[in-house]
Structure formats: C-alpha cells, structure tokens
Motif scaffolding. Structure first.
Motif, PDB file in Angstrom:
ATOM      1  N   GLU A   1       7.187  32.840  27.155  1.00 49.14           N
ATOM      2  CA  GLU A   1       8.184  33.746  27.872  1.00 49.14           C
ATOM      3  C   GLU A   1       7.716  35.014  28.172  1.00 49.14           C
ATOM      4  O   GLU A   1       8.639  35.956  28.696  1.00 49.14           O
ATOM      5  N   ARG A   2       6.448  35.457  27.910  1.00 49.46           N
ATOM      6  CA  ARG A   2       6.141  36.725  28.267  1.00 49.46           C
ATOM      7  C   ARG A   2       5.566  36.775  29.620  1.00 49.46           C
ATOM      8  O   ARG A   2       4.513  35.683  30.039  1.00 49.46           O
ATOM      9  N   PRO A   3       5.785  37.581  30.611  1.00 50.65           N
ATOM     10  CA  PRO A   3       5.130  37.708  31.860  1.00 50.65           C
ATOM     11  C   PRO A   3       3.617  37.979  32.073  1.00 50.65           C
ATOM     12  O   PRO A   3       3.223  38.591  30.911  1.00 50.65           O
ATOM     13  N   GLU A   4       2.842  37.667  32.970  1.00 54.49           N
ATOM     14  CA  GLU A   4       1.703  37.918  33.042  1.00 54.49           C
ATOM     15  C   GLU A   4       1.385  39.380  33.415  1.00 54.49           C
ATOM     16  O   GLU A   4       2.274  39.922  34.167  1.00 54.49           O
ATOM     17  N   PRO A   5       0.321  40.163  33.205  1.00 54.58           N
ATOM     18  CA  PRO A   5       0.242  41.372  33.877  1.00 54.58           C
ATOM     19  C   PRO A   5       0.135  41.226  35.488  1.00 54.58           C
ATOM     20  O   PRO A   5      -0.203  40.248  35.864  1.00 54.58           O
ATOM     21  N   ALA A   6       0.244  42.657  35.986  1.00 60.50           N
ATOM     22  CA  ALA A   6       0.120  42.329  37.302  1.00 60.50           C
ATOM     23  C   ALA A   6      -1.266  42.117  37.885  1.00 60.50           C
ATOM     24  O   ALA A   6      -2.224  42.367  37.107  1.00 60.50           O
ATOM     25  N   VAL A   7      -1.471  41.382  38.959  1.00 61.90           N
ATOM     26  CA  VAL A   7      -2.929  40.881  39.598  1.00 61.90           C
ATOM     27  C   VAL A   7      -3.451  42.270  39.826  1.00 61.90           C
ATOM     28  O   VAL A   7      -3.259  43.006  40.405  1.00 61.90           O
ATOM     29  N   ARG A   8      -5.052  42.229  39.211  1.00 60.85           N
ATOM     30  CA  ARG A   8      -5.910  43.007  39.820  1.00 60.85           C
ATOM     31  C   ARG A   8      -7.198  42.394  40.474  1.00 60.85           C
ATOM     32  O   ARG A   8      -7.805  41.675  39.845  1.00 60.85           O
TER      33      ARG A   8
ATOM     34  N   PRO B   1     -13.797  40.353  27.137  1.00 58.13           N
ATOM     35  CA  PRO B   1     -12.702  39.782  26.217  1.00 58.13           C
ATOM     36  C   PRO B   1     -11.458  40.713  26.186  1.00 58.13           C
ATOM     37  O   PRO B   1     -10.208  40.266  26.266  1.00 58.13           O
ATOM     38  N   MET B   2     -11.647  42.150  26.551  1.00 55.14           N
ATOM     39  CA  MET B   2     -10.489  42.850  26.436  1.00 55.14           C
ATOM     40  C   MET B   2      -9.690  42.652  27.619  1.00 55.14           C
ATOM     41  O   MET B   2      -8.269  42.862  27.620  1.00 55.14           O
ATOM     42  N   ARG B   3     -10.241  42.260  28.753  1.00 58.18           N
ATOM     43  CA  ARG B   3      -9.434  41.903  30.092  1.00 58.18           C
ATOM     44  C   ARG B   3      -8.518  40.704  29.405  1.00 58.18           C
ATOM     45  O   ARG B   3      -7.305  40.622  29.850  1.00 58.18           O
ATOM     46  N   LEU B   4      -8.955  39.777  28.774  1.00 53.97           N
ATOM     47  CA  LEU B   4      -8.202  38.453  28.354  1.00 53.97           C
ATOM     48  C   LEU B   4      -7.251  39.048  27.486  1.00 53.97           C
ATOM     49  O   LEU B   4      -6.156  38.091  27.611  1.00 53.97           O
ATOM     50  N   TYR B   5      -6.980  39.977  26.788  1.00 52.46           N
ATOM     51  CA  TYR B   5      -6.040  40.424  25.843  1.00 52.46           C
ATOM     52  C   TYR B   5      -4.841  40.957  26.648  1.00 52.46           C
ATOM     53  O   TYR B   5      -3.663  41.127  26.088  1.00 52.46           O
ATOM     54  N   GLY B   6      -4.892  41.096  28.081  1.00 56.73           N
ATOM     55  CA  GLY B   6      -3.660  41.581  28.896  1.00 56.73           C
ATOM     56  C   GLY B   6      -2.885  40.291  29.138  1.00 56.73           C
ATOM     57  O   GLY B   6      -1.667  40.422  29.405  1.00 56.73           O
ATOM     58  N   TYR B   7      -3.635  39.004  28.838  1.00 57.70           N
ATOM     59  CA  TYR B   7      -2.680  37.892  29.152  1.00 57.70           C
ATOM     60  C   TYR B   7      -2.367  37.280  27.982  1.00 57.70           C
ATOM     61  O   TYR B   7      -1.419  36.264  28.038  1.00 57.70           O
TER      62      TYR B   7
END
Length: 260
Positions: free
Chosen positions: A18-25, A65-71
């Motif tokens: 139910e958690r939205p994804e971060p904005a596309v970069r 890996p830190m970028r993946l933690y946004g998702y």
C-alpha cells in the motif's frame, strides 16, 4: 547492523503493498519496484536465493543500494515482492477448472511448475501467509474451489482441506528441491548416488535387521518424480473425499434416528 537494516514497520506504517513509489527520477537511470523485483528474480533464478542482496540487485540496474531503499525498506520486502510476482505468473495460467478435486489438483500443479521454473520459490513458502495481491488471489481461488461444495458448507472444513493439500505440496516440493541441492553439492545425480551407496545398502539388508527396507529396495517400483507427486496428491485428495463421505453417512444416520 544499521537502523535501516533493522527497520520494522510500526502499527501505523503502510505495508509495501500500500506504500506509493517515489517520484520517477530519470538520472542516473529510471527505477521502479517492478524493475527492481524483476532484476532480483533474474538473479535468484541464475544464482539462487542466497545471491539476492540489495547491493547485487542495485549493481545489475546500475544503481547503488541506497537508491533501492527509496522503493522498499528491507530485503524481506523484496522477497515478498518476488513471491507475489510468481503467484501472478501462476494466476496468468487462467481460471481454475472443474470440481473441488480437479481444482485443487490444478492449483497443486501450478505451484509445482512455478517451483520448477524458480528454484528459490519453495524456500519462501510454508511460513506466514503472503499478503501480496497475487498471493491473496491464489488463496481466494483455493478456498473458493471448495467453498459451497457438498460437504464444505463449513468454512473450517474448507480451510482444513486446503491446508492439507498445501502441506503436502510444500513437503513434496521441498523434497524435490533438496534432491536438486544434493546433486549440486555432491556432483552426482540420484541414480549415480544410488549406485555409489548400493553395496553398502545391500550389506546392511543382508544383516536381516531391515526386512521392510529390503522390500523397498527389491520390490518397490520407484516411479519418476512426476508420477510420485501425482500419486501422493491422490492420497491426500482421496483422504479428503473419504472424510466427506463419512460425514455424509453420519448425517444421514442422524436424520434416521427415531424421535423420542
């Protein structure tokens, strides 16, 4: 261990579903949960579940890996997402046909086919229920295959029967997976391993201490895995059907009791 690695959703935190994804970069490369999960599945298919880490998945996508933690927050969430994709593949095979017995057989074979295509899948089954939308759809189909059928008016009876079939399927598939792991570890397939241990087994049987094991070695047919899976499944389904028959007879007997 960092606070990030130990993070556990609190009572008010949204689950991954139910958690939205971060904005596309767009730079340095576009990411999405779907791309991350597909990369993780490809890695697990090629190298096994132990090879899946956020670092390796990120590297395959040209992302740290830190970028993946946004998702996602944890590796466990990644595994849940991977499992749900496989359940989606199972559902894409189409509607569940036939009566309750045929329906449960179809579901069992879909699970087995998924475990053959994704060798890591069985390692993630058997614990707490998976809550992804595809996993819930699979569970709904399993329960609906029995719900309302004669003998399955009680939802507890439905859950017992579905649970019995699932327990058999998971156990049988774990046995098949363990055999594949043993082949990789020993370098011998099952036939080669049996030949290597044949002389020892016959020496032990010759002691007379293992008469029933002697019958297994000398008289059992030892069918291939596909046949063995179906025969074991038939035993479970026959048991459920026999239980239904006993319940029907008992109910008929109760109705025939004379009034006092």
């Amino acid at each position: 261990m960092t606070s990030r690695q130990k993070k556990t959703p609190g009572a008010g935190a949204a689950l991954i579903w139910e958690r939205p994804e971060p904005a596309v970069r767009p730079a340095p490369g576009p990411l999405s949960r779907d791309r991350i999960v597909r990369a993780a599945i490809a890695l697990a298919d090629a190298e096994g579940l132990a090879a899946v880490s956020l670092r390796k998945v990120g590297a395959s996508l040209d992302a740290g890996p830190m970028r993946l933690y946004g998702y996602l927050d944890t590796k466990e969430e990644l595994l849940e997402l991977m499992v749900d994709v496989v359940y989606g593949e199972m559902a894409s095979a189409g509607p569940i046909p036939g009566d309750w017995r045929e329906a449960l057989r179809t579901l069992a074979h879909r699970t087995r086919r998924a475990a053959r295509e994704h060798g890591w899948f069985i390692d993630l089954l058997g614990g707490r229920p998976h809550l992804g939308p595809n996993a819930l759809a699979y569970l709904e189909a399993s329960l609906a295959a029995l719900s309302g059928a004669p003998g399955f008016e009680d939802i507890d009876a439905v859950m017992l029967a579905v649970g019995a079939v699932n327990a058999y399927v998971i156990g049988a598939l774990r046995g098949e997976a363990n055999e594949l792991h043993a082949e990789l570890a020993s370098g011998m397939n099952q036939t080669e391993w049996q030949r290597a241990s044949d002389a020892y087994i016959h020496r032990m049987i010759a002691t007379g201490r293992f008469p029933t094991l002697a019958r297994v070695v000398q008289d059992a047919t030892h069918p291939p895995a596909d046949v063995l899976f179906d025969r074991g499944l038939d035993c479970v389904l026959d048991g459920i059907e026999a239980r239904l028959s006993r319940g029907t007879r008992a109910g008929a007997g109760e109705r025939k009791l004379p009034a006092t």
